[in-house]
Design a protein around this motif. Structure first.
Motif, PDB file in Angstrom:
ATOM      1  N   PRO A   1      77.409  60.544  43.814  1.00 15.17           N
ATOM      2  CA  PRO A   1      78.012  61.346  42.743  1.00 15.17           C
ATOM      3  C   PRO A   1      77.382  60.979  41.395  1.00 15.17           C
ATOM      4  CG  PRO A   1      79.713  60.405  44.171  1.00 15.17           C
ATOM      5  CD  PRO A   1      78.404  59.801  44.605  1.00 15.17           C
ATOM      6  N   GLY A   2      77.133  61.999  40.600  1.00 15.41           N
ATOM      7  CA  GLY A   2      76.511  61.757  39.290  1.00 15.41           C
ATOM      8  C   GLY A   2      75.024  62.043  39.293  1.00 15.41           C
TER       9      GLY A   2
ATOM     10  N   PHE B   1      61.133  58.379  26.108  1.00 15.24           N
ATOM     11  CA  PHE B   1      60.133  58.825  27.088  1.00 15.24           C
ATOM     12  C   PHE B   1      59.607  57.594  27.820  1.00 15.24           C
ATOM     13  CE2 PHE B   1      59.269  63.315  26.279  1.00 15.24           C
ATOM     14  CZ  PHE B   1      60.019  63.506  25.127  1.00 15.24           C
ATOM     15  N   ASP B   2      59.962  57.480  29.085  1.00 15.37           N
ATOM     16  CA  ASP B   2      59.509  56.351  29.884  1.00 15.37           C
ATOM     17  C   ASP B   2      58.416  56.872  30.818  1.00 15.37           C
ATOM     18  OD1 ASP B   2      59.232  53.992  31.182  1.00 15.37           O
ATOM     19  OD2 ASP B   2      61.319  53.802  31.824  1.00 15.37           O
ATOM     20  N   PHE B   3      57.161  56.630  30.415  1.00 21.55           N
ATOM     21  CA  PHE B   3      56.034  57.126  31.218  1.00 21.55           C
ATOM     22  C   PHE B   3      55.651  56.112  32.287  1.00 21.55           C
ATOM     23  CE2 PHE B   3      55.335  59.534  27.201  1.00 21.55           C
ATOM     24  CZ  PHE B   3      55.406  60.809  27.748  1.00 21.55           C
ATOM     25  N   PHE B   4      54.848  56.554  33.232  1.00 19.65           N
ATOM     26  CA  PHE B   4      54.372  55.704  34.341  1.00 19.65           C
ATOM     27  C   PHE B   4      55.561  55.030  35.025  1.00 19.65           C
ATOM     28  CE2 PHE B   4      50.883  55.856  31.187  1.00 19.65           C
ATOM     29  CZ  PHE B   4      49.945  56.520  31.972  1.00 19.65           C
ATOM     30  N   ALA B   5      56.586  55.835  35.278  1.00 19.74           N
ATOM     31  CA  ALA B   5      57.842  55.316  35.826  1.00 19.74           C
ATOM     32  C   ALA B   5      58.256  56.177  37.010  1.00 19.74           C
ATOM     33  CB  ALA B   5      58.917  55.338  34.747  1.00 19.74           C
ATOM     34  N   LYS B   6      58.118  55.615  38.201  1.00 19.64           N
ATOM     35  CA  LYS B   6      58.418  56.383  39.415  1.00 19.64           C
ATOM     36  C   LYS B   6      59.740  55.900  40.021  1.00 19.64           C
ATOM     37  CE  LYS B   6      56.624  56.807  44.017  1.00 19.64           C
ATOM     38  NZ  LYS B   6      55.696  56.183  44.923  1.00 19.64           N
ATOM     39  N   PRO B   7      60.731  56.798  40.135  1.00 24.57           N
ATOM     40  CA  PRO B   7      62.006  56.388  40.741  1.00 24.57           C
ATOM     41  C   PRO B   7      61.829  55.988  42.205  1.00 24.57           C
ATOM     42  CG  PRO B   7      62.207  58.495  39.602  1.00 24.57           C
ATOM     43  CD  PRO B   7      60.746  58.194  39.702  1.00 24.57           C
ATOM     44  N   LEU B   8      62.357  54.819  42.551  1.00 21.57           N
ATOM     45  CA  LEU B   8      62.284  54.345  43.942  1.00 21.57           C
ATOM     46  C   LEU B   8      63.604  54.565  44.663  1.00 21.57           C
ATOM     47  CD1 LEU B   8      60.458  50.897  43.663  1.00 21.57           C
ATOM     48  CD2 LEU B   8      59.496  53.096  44.386  1.00 21.57           C
ATOM     49  N   SER B   9      64.713  54.294  43.940  1.00 22.41           N
ATOM     50  CA  SER B   9      66.035  54.502  44.541  1.00 22.41           C
ATOM     51  C   SER B   9      67.052  54.670  43.423  1.00 22.41           C
ATOM     52  CB  SER B   9      66.421  53.318  45.430  1.00 22.41           C
ATOM     53  OG  SER B   9      66.584  52.164  44.639  1.00 22.41           O
ATOM     54  N   ILE B  10      68.193  55.207  43.817  1.00 21.25           N
ATOM     55  CA  ILE B  10      69.288  55.389  42.867  1.00 21.25           C
ATOM     56  C   ILE B  10      70.461  54.575  43.414  1.00 21.25           C
ATOM     57  CG2 ILE B  10      70.798  57.068  41.751  1.00 21.25           C
ATOM     58  CD1 ILE B  10      68.514  59.118  42.072  1.00 21.25           C
ATOM     59  N   ASP B  11      71.011  53.717  42.577  1.00 19.51           N
ATOM     60  CA  ASP B  11      72.025  52.773  43.060  1.00 19.51           C
ATOM     61  C   ASP B  11      73.326  52.911  42.296  1.00 19.51           C
ATOM     62  OD1 ASP B  11      70.085  51.789  44.651  1.00 19.51           O
ATOM     63  OD2 ASP B  11      69.783  49.911  43.538  1.00 19.51           O
ATOM     64  N   GLY B  12      74.394  52.409  42.933  1.00 20.35           N
ATOM     65  CA  GLY B  12      75.683  52.352  42.248  1.00 20.35           C
ATOM     66  C   GLY B  12      76.784  52.183  43.271  1.00 20.35           C
ATOM     67  N   ASP B  13      77.948  51.785  42.779  1.00 20.98           N
ATOM     68  CA  ASP B  13      79.089  51.541  43.648  1.00 20.98           C
ATOM     69  C   ASP B  13      79.929  52.817  43.717  1.00 20.98           C
ATOM     70  OD1 ASP B  13      81.028  50.449  45.148  1.00 20.98           O
ATOM     71  OD2 ASP B  13      81.815  49.089  43.601  1.00 20.98           O
ATOM     72  N   GLY B  14      79.628  53.665  44.686  1.00 20.07           N
ATOM     73  CA  GLY B  14      80.370  54.917  44.855  1.00 20.07           C
ATOM     74  C   GLY B  14      79.951  56.017  43.902  1.00 20.07           C
ATOM     75  N   LYS B  15      79.151  55.681  42.908  1.00 25.13           N
ATOM     76  CA  LYS B  15      78.616  56.685  41.978  1.00 25.13           C
ATOM     77  C   LYS B  15      77.363  56.094  41.327  1.00 25.13           C
ATOM     78  CE  LYS B  15      81.881  55.521  38.209  1.00 25.13           C
ATOM     79  NZ  LYS B  15      81.460  54.213  37.918  1.00 25.13           N
ATOM     80  N   VAL B  16      76.563  56.946  40.729  1.00 27.19           N
ATOM     81  CA  VAL B  16      75.313  56.427  40.177  1.00 27.19           C
ATOM     82  C   VAL B  16      75.579  55.487  38.995  1.00 27.19           C
ATOM     83  CG1 VAL B  16      74.995  58.512  38.763  1.00 27.19           C
ATOM     84  CG2 VAL B  16      73.069  57.019  39.176  1.00 27.19           C
ATOM     85  N   GLU B  17      74.845  54.369  39.011  1.00 29.82           N
ATOM     86  CA  GLU B  17      74.933  53.427  37.891  1.00 29.82           C
ATOM     87  C   GLU B  17      73.546  53.103  37.340  1.00 29.82           C
ATOM     88  OE1 GLU B  17      77.355  50.026  39.028  1.00 29.82           O
ATOM     89  OE2 GLU B  17      78.787  51.356  39.985  1.00 29.82           O
TER      90      GLU B  17
END
Ligand code: NAP
Length: 436
Positions: A114-115, A262-278
């Motif tokens: 969620p989020g 602007f955060d360049f050269f930044a590749k998302p690897l995973s999205i984490d959080g406790d029951g929702k995105v943090e």
């Protein structure tokens, strides 16, 4: 007489109908179908509400809808109310202009938390798309992240940055305006997996960020190659990069409480959080020999209680129509899918280009149809008459262009001061306005 049906009433659909109208004159009837009783597709549901000048193009589409030989048939959905095969039985040619309303997936762990919201949903929410009226994006945290370095990412980041005052004159829907006005977000991080030279952002849209009331753009000078490298860029891209360099040369304005980083050269690897995105776990990248992003192994976290991924769209498949899974569009050869079946716009090319790109695209396909079924030749299909009988037998109640004008008039009549209209955000509200 020829009978054509254009499925979808966004820019691609309207330009194609306009082109067919010009090619055939009185020798064809053209029906423009839409699953909603309101026309214009991307213009109504996709173009940012604070970019009213871009929306003005719908006046040209009105002329098409009002021209002799063209009918708008709303509230009819291909695949639900009528199949592609049935339309081919009823019409001489079927042109699919259904756009690309689905979000591409990131394909990383945590993207269903969620989020985490796709741009189609988020943009639809602030633009009054009925599918997203209840989205309720979490705006209570101080950090949001936007993934992607295209114009949609810029639209989303800008909308998250603006004050209520800056939405004056826009047609942002009331529920979104209120939620955004109460938002706690102070930092919006735009994550690009490559660098400033690889952005897909246009100069006008980037330039707007320098004039926001409460938000400073934050760009790091270390992300740029040497200045001379800009000479190799095509002029539009060079302009965009120059604007980013100007942002990098400025310190954030201390009078502005929000930052767009602007955060360049930044590749998302995973999205984490406790029951929702943090947070998003990101890997620092560099460009490889081909210009693609290559991970360096360095990882860090970007805090975010809202993540909007703006990494492109896909066209939904339609039963019986050849589909290109990889491209997320219909399989076609210069707009032709198969005998008498065509695709235009994003359903043909994928989700690239401006609204204006759809004009030559639609005209090209209309020319092709005209060469295959020369004006003056006649077909033996009945068009709308048969469609309406079929829909009636299924209990589907189509709407017409007069119905849309009635909805529009009501929306204009209930506009808050300074706004061109207050859109209805639910399908039932459109139908209630029509007394259905
Ligand atoms: P876009 O221009 O194709 O940009 C998509 C962005 O997402 C690119 O920066 C791409 O990076 C990035 N991306 C793709 N997959 C990714 C992944 N897995 N992880 C991280 N990043 C990823 O698409 P768009 O922004 O959705 O816009 C669609 C079209 O509408 C464009 O032609 C755009 O110009 C147009 N548009 C125009 C306006 C305007 O004129 N005001 C407004 C909105 C949209 P890579 O380059 O590294 O692949």
């Amino acid at each position: 007489m020829r009978h054509f049906v254009v499925v979808g009433s966004g820019p691609a659909g309207f330009y194609t109908a306009e082109a067919l109208g010009k090619a055939y004159g009185e020798a064809a009837r053209i029906d423009i179908l839409d699953r909603y009783p309101v026309p214009y597709g991307l213009i109504r549901f996709g173009v940012a509400p604070d970019h009213q000048s871009l929306k003005a193009v719908s006046k040209r589409y009105d002329k098409v809808a009002e021209s002799a030989g063209v009918d708008f048939i709303g509230n009819v959905c291909i695949g639900r109310d009528v199949s592609a095969g049935e339309l081919l039985e009823l019409y001489d040619a079927v042109i699919l202009a259904i756009g690309a309303p689905h979000d591409r997936k990131l394909g990383i762990p945590g993207e269903d938390l969620p989020g985490v919201i796709g741009s189609a949903a988020f943009v639809g929410w602030y633009n009054g798309h009925p599918d997203f009226a209840d989205l309720g994006p979490p705006l209570g945290g101080t950090h949001a992240a936007v993934i992607g370095n295209g114009n949609v990412a810029l639209d989303v980041a800008r909308i998250l940055s603006k004050t209520a005052h800056e939405f004056e004159g826009s047609d942002i829907v009331g529920h979104a305006l209120e939620a955004l006005d109460n938002s706690a977000i102070k930092t919006i991080t735009i994550l690009g997996r490559r660098g400033p030279h690889q952005i897909a952002m246009t100069p006008k849209e980037l330039g707007e960020l320098g004039h926001l009331d409460a938000t400073s753009p934050v760009v790091e000078a270390k992300d740029f190659p040497p200045l001379e490298a800009d000479d190799a860029l095509e002029p539009g891209q060079r302009k965009s990069v120059t604007i980013l360099r100007e942002f990098a040369a400025r310190a954030p304005d201390p009078a502005k409480p929000k930052h767009m980083v602007f955060d360049f050269f930044a590749k998302p690897l995973s999205i984490d959080g406790d029951g929702k995105v943090e947070r998003i776990v990101v890997e620092r990248t560099e460009l490889d020999e081909t210009g693609a992003a290559r991970g360096t192994g360095e990882r860090y976290e970007v805090p975010a209680s809202l993540v909007v991924s703006c990494i492109g769209y896909s066209t939904p498949p339609v039963e019986g129509v050849a589909y290109d899974e990889r491209g997320g569009k219909f399989l076609n050869d210069s707009g032709k899918i198969t005998d008498r079946l065509y695709a235009v716009g994003w359903a043909r090319r994928g989700p690239t280009g401006t609204i204006g790109t759809n004009r030559p695209d639609g005209y090209e396909v209309a020319d092709r149809i005209a060469s295959e079924m020369p004006p003056g030749s006649s077909g033996d299909r009945g068009g709308a008459k048969g469609l309406k009988l079929l829909l009636e037998s299924r209990g589907v109640m189509p709407t017409d262009y007069d119905d849309w004008r009635k909805i529009e008039e009501t929306e204009v009549g209930r506009a808050r001061p300074g706004s061109p209209r207050e859109k209805f955000v639910r399908h039932e509200e459109w139908l209630e306005t029509l007394g259905r």
